[in-house]
Design an enzyme around this catalytic site. Structure first.
Site, PDB file in Angstrom:
ATOM      1  CG  ASP A   1      -4.971  -9.714   4.101  1.00 13.51           C
ATOM      2  OD1 ASP A   1      -4.700 -10.238   3.001  1.00 13.51           O
ATOM      3  OD2 ASP A   1      -4.699  -8.522   4.369  1.00 13.51           O
TER       4      ASP A   1
ATOM      5  CG  HIS B   1      -1.882  -1.095   1.317  1.00  9.07           C
ATOM      6  ND1 HIS B   1      -2.776  -1.374   0.305  1.00  9.07           N
ATOM      7  CD2 HIS B   1      -2.109  -2.036   2.281  1.00  9.07           C
ATOM      8  CE1 HIS B   1      -3.510  -2.430   0.641  1.00  9.07           C
ATOM      9  NE2 HIS B   1      -3.117  -2.850   1.829  1.00  9.07           N
TER      10      HIS B   1
ATOM     11  CG  HIS C   1      -6.584  -5.187   2.350  1.00  7.21           C
ATOM     12  ND1 HIS C   1      -6.038  -6.099   3.234  1.00  7.21           N
ATOM     13  CD2 HIS C   1      -7.679  -4.669   2.943  1.00  7.21           C
ATOM     14  CE1 HIS C   1      -6.781  -6.118   4.340  1.00  7.21           C
ATOM     15  NE2 HIS C   1      -7.781  -5.260   4.188  1.00  7.21           N
TER      16      HIS C   1
ATOM     17  CG  ASP D   1      -3.086  -8.448   1.084  1.00  9.97           C
ATOM     18  OD1 ASP D   1      -2.229  -8.731   1.937  1.00  9.97           O
ATOM     19  OD2 ASP D   1      -4.090  -7.718   1.330  1.00  9.97           O
TER      20      ASP D   1
END
Ligand SMILES: [Zn+2]
Length: 321
Positions: A250, A116, A163, A161
């Site tokens: 995740d 990120h 996200h 992931d």
């Protein structure tokens, strides 16, 4: 017969990195991974890759992705900056080891994660330090390092992931030399990753976002790999010289921050597809890097499944060779 084994990047300082009590990006994540790798004996089979610690060398590599002012803001975090730089140093060491054939593939169990990270600078005095717990985009820095030092013309980055890897997309959005593929949820941080974001200028067609529905499992994510990633690479005639995995777990079932239901077998399958791609194009060269995964017990099991398939694949490939 020769065996080119798998490597592991792991360092005590990655465990010690802390964003404060009760934070989900906790030291417990790596403790759980270390425990399962020790208990299953696989840790003895892996070549230890020590992170590069030379701050100037690491900074030079980071500057290919991040601004000087962003780097300065991380340094201002004081002691906390140490593992942040060393996480990048770990991935750089993995690139060195894989590109010089010391190992064939490598898993980097680093903290903090990176996908990120932009250039916004961390906020060291609050609970949410960094962007999505990230400071430097470890993997993006590694991609540029491989291109600069080892003349890798094309790098493929796959990101499973939960996200969206918005920092990685940002780093290479107009760049046809790095193909970025991400499966993720659209309904959570960072609220990016729409499928119409395909890249710009010369990079158009080299950014592939495949959002998955809440509750998505093995079938959906494996289908995305097989029916979207593989044809897209073929369409662009994109033959990677190195493959990097943003390995966030995740997206696994029972994660505290995600709502996908991917099983450990699902991660094994994604790993196999990625390794087969690497066998086809780049002599099996794959570097995988830990991103998210916030249920420590589940994370550890998924990492074990992932690493085991990297190790077994590597061994079988070389026996066959
Ligand atoms: Zn995540």
């Amino acid at each position: 017969m020769y065996i080119v084994p798998s490597g592991l990047v792991f360092d005590e300082s990655y465990i010690n990195h802390s964003l404060g009590p009760g934070h989900p990006e906790s030291p417990e994540r790596l403790r759980a991974i270390r425990k399962i790798l020790n208990n299953n004996g696989i840790i003895k089979e892996l070549i230890d890759i020590n992170p590069i610690s030379d701050r100037d060398f690491i900074t030079e590599a980071i500057l290919r992705i991040h601004s000087g002012s962003h780097i300065k803001s991380v340094i201002e975090c004081g002691q906390m900056a140490e593992p942040i730089f060393l996480a990048v140093g770990g991935v750089l060491a993995a690139v060195d080891a894989v590109m010089t054939d010391k190992i064939n593939n490598c898993f980097c169990a680093v903290r903090p994660p990176g996908h990120h990270a932009h250039n916004h600078g961390p906020h060291c005095d609050g609970w949410f330090q960094g962007e999505g717990f990230c400071f430097f985009n470890n993997l993006a820095v590694a991609a540029r390092y491989a291109q600069t030092i080892y003349n890798c013309e094309r790098v493929l980055i796959v990101d499973w992931d939960f996200h969206h890897g918005n920092g990685t997309e940002w780093a290479f959005y107009d760049d046809p030399s790095v193909f970025f593929f991400s499966t993720h949820s659209l309904h959570t941080y960072p609220m990016t990753g729409f499928p119409n974001r395909t890249g710009e200028a010369k990079g158009r067609g080299y950014n592939l976002n495949v959002p998955l529905r809440p509750g998505a499992g093995d079938k959906e994510i494996i289908t995305a790999w097989q029916r979207q990633l593989l044809p897209a690479l073929e369409k662009q005639n994109f033959k990677p010289d190195l493959i990097l995995i943003s390995a966030g777990f995740d997206s696994r079932k029972d994660d505290y921050l995600g709502n996908f239901t991917i099983s450990d077998k699902g991660f094994t399958r994604l790993t196999e597809i990625t390794l087969q791609l690497a066998d086809t194009y780049c002599r099996g060269r794959v570097i995988s890097l830990l991103e998210g995964g916030y249920n420590p017990a589940g994370l550890a099991r998924a990492v074990y499944a992932h690493l085991k398939s990297m190790y077994i694949h590597c061994k079988v490939e070389n026996i066959v060779a």
